[in-house]
Design an enzyme around this catalytic site. Structure first.
Site, mmCIF file in Angstrom:
data_model
loop_
_atom_site.group_PDB
_atom_site.id
_atom_site.type_symbol
_atom_site.label_atom_id
_atom_site.label_comp_id
_atom_site.label_asym_id
_atom_site.label_seq_id
_atom_site.Cartn_x
_atom_site.Cartn_y
_atom_site.Cartn_z
ATOM 1 N N HIS A 46 3.832 5.221 -0.688
ATOM 2 C CA HIS A 46 3.062 4.104 -0.151
ATOM 3 C C HIS A 46 2.640 3.204 -1.299
ATOM 4 O O HIS A 46 2.511 3.649 -2.452
ATOM 5 C CB HIS A 46 1.818 4.600 0.579
ATOM 6 C CG HIS A 46 2.109 5.306 1.850
ATOM 7 N ND1 HIS A 46 1.132 5.571 2.791
ATOM 8 C CD2 HIS A 46 3.264 5.813 2.369
ATOM 9 C CE1 HIS A 46 1.657 6.204 3.815
ATOM 10 N NE2 HIS A 46 2.954 6.363 3.582
ATOM 11 N N GLU A 48 -0.203 1.967 -2.162
ATOM 12 C CA GLU A 48 -1.407 2.399 -2.869
ATOM 13 C C GLU A 48 -1.113 3.533 -3.841
ATOM 14 O O GLU A 48 -1.608 3.543 -4.975
ATOM 15 C CB GLU A 48 -2.486 2.867 -1.887
ATOM 16 C CG GLU A 48 -2.928 1.831 -0.896
ATOM 17 C CD GLU A 48 -2.192 1.945 0.450
ATOM 18 O OE1 GLU A 48 -0.935 2.007 0.442
ATOM 19 O OE2 GLU A 48 -2.866 1.958 1.477
ATOM 20 N N CYS A 76 -4.079 4.655 4.623
ATOM 21 C CA CYS A 76 -3.916 5.819 5.495
ATOM 22 C C CYS A 76 -4.750 6.968 4.914
ATOM 23 O O CYS A 76 -5.276 6.865 3.801
ATOM 24 C CB CYS A 76 -2.446 6.202 5.586
ATOM 25 S SG CYS A 76 -1.801 6.987 4.084
ATOM 26 N N CYS A 79 -3.571 8.026 1.332
ATOM 27 C CA CYS A 79 -3.938 7.052 0.301
ATOM 28 C C CYS A 79 -5.453 7.012 0.089
ATOM 29 O O CYS A 79 -5.914 6.890 -1.046
ATOM 30 C CB CYS A 79 -3.403 5.668 0.662
ATOM 31 S SG CYS A 79 -1.589 5.609 0.644
#
Length: 147
Positions: A46, A48, A76, A79
């Site tokens: 992801h 992040e 999410c 993260c």
């Protein structure tokens, strides 16, 4: 947030869910990334997570105190956990994620009272362009038949 939107566009251009993240320290960008889960075949890739790894490398420490994270969509749960572990003090995001949000929408990981670090959350920054990019991406996905 404009830089995060540029990163999100890179995701969309690569047929990835358009999320971009930027980490800033002392006015300088020390981490920038976009979603790369499809490219890397990695569920943890992801924006992040990649930006946090870059920022930690840039400062030479896993503690990212005195930084700001800008991300186009609410982090999410995975993260959000990494944000807490990295001790990022301020998280700025564009659009909430009512299905999988880990900051405020579904889970309140960033401000959970039992965790030792709780960053400040600023939400709704450039919300409309962040939302539009996600909606456009998924609208196009629904129109393209699967092979």
């Amino acid at each position: 947030m404009h830089l995060a939107l540029r990163e999100a566009q890179r995701s969309a251009d690569a047929d990835e869910v358009p999320v971009g993240a930027i980490i800033v320290k002392d006015g300088a960008v020390i981490g920038r990334a976009h979603n790369q889960t499809e490219l890397l075949k990695d569920p943890t890739a992801h924006a992040e997570m990649i930006a946090i790894t870059q920022a930690a490398s840039a400062v030479g420490d896993w503690r990212l105190t005195d930084t700001l994270l800008y991300v186009t969509k609410e982090p999410c749960p995975m993260c959000a956990g990494a944000i807490v572990l990295a001790r990022i003090p301020v998280v700025v995001f564009g659009v909430p994620d009512p299905k999988r949000g880990g900051a405020v929408s579904v889970f309140n990981i960033l401000n959970h009272p039992q965790l030792n670090h709780r960053p400040e959350i600023i939400q709704g920054i450039l919300e409309e362009p962040c939302r539009a990019m996600l909606q456009d991406f998924f609208r196009k996905k629904r129109l393209i038949p699967k092979d």
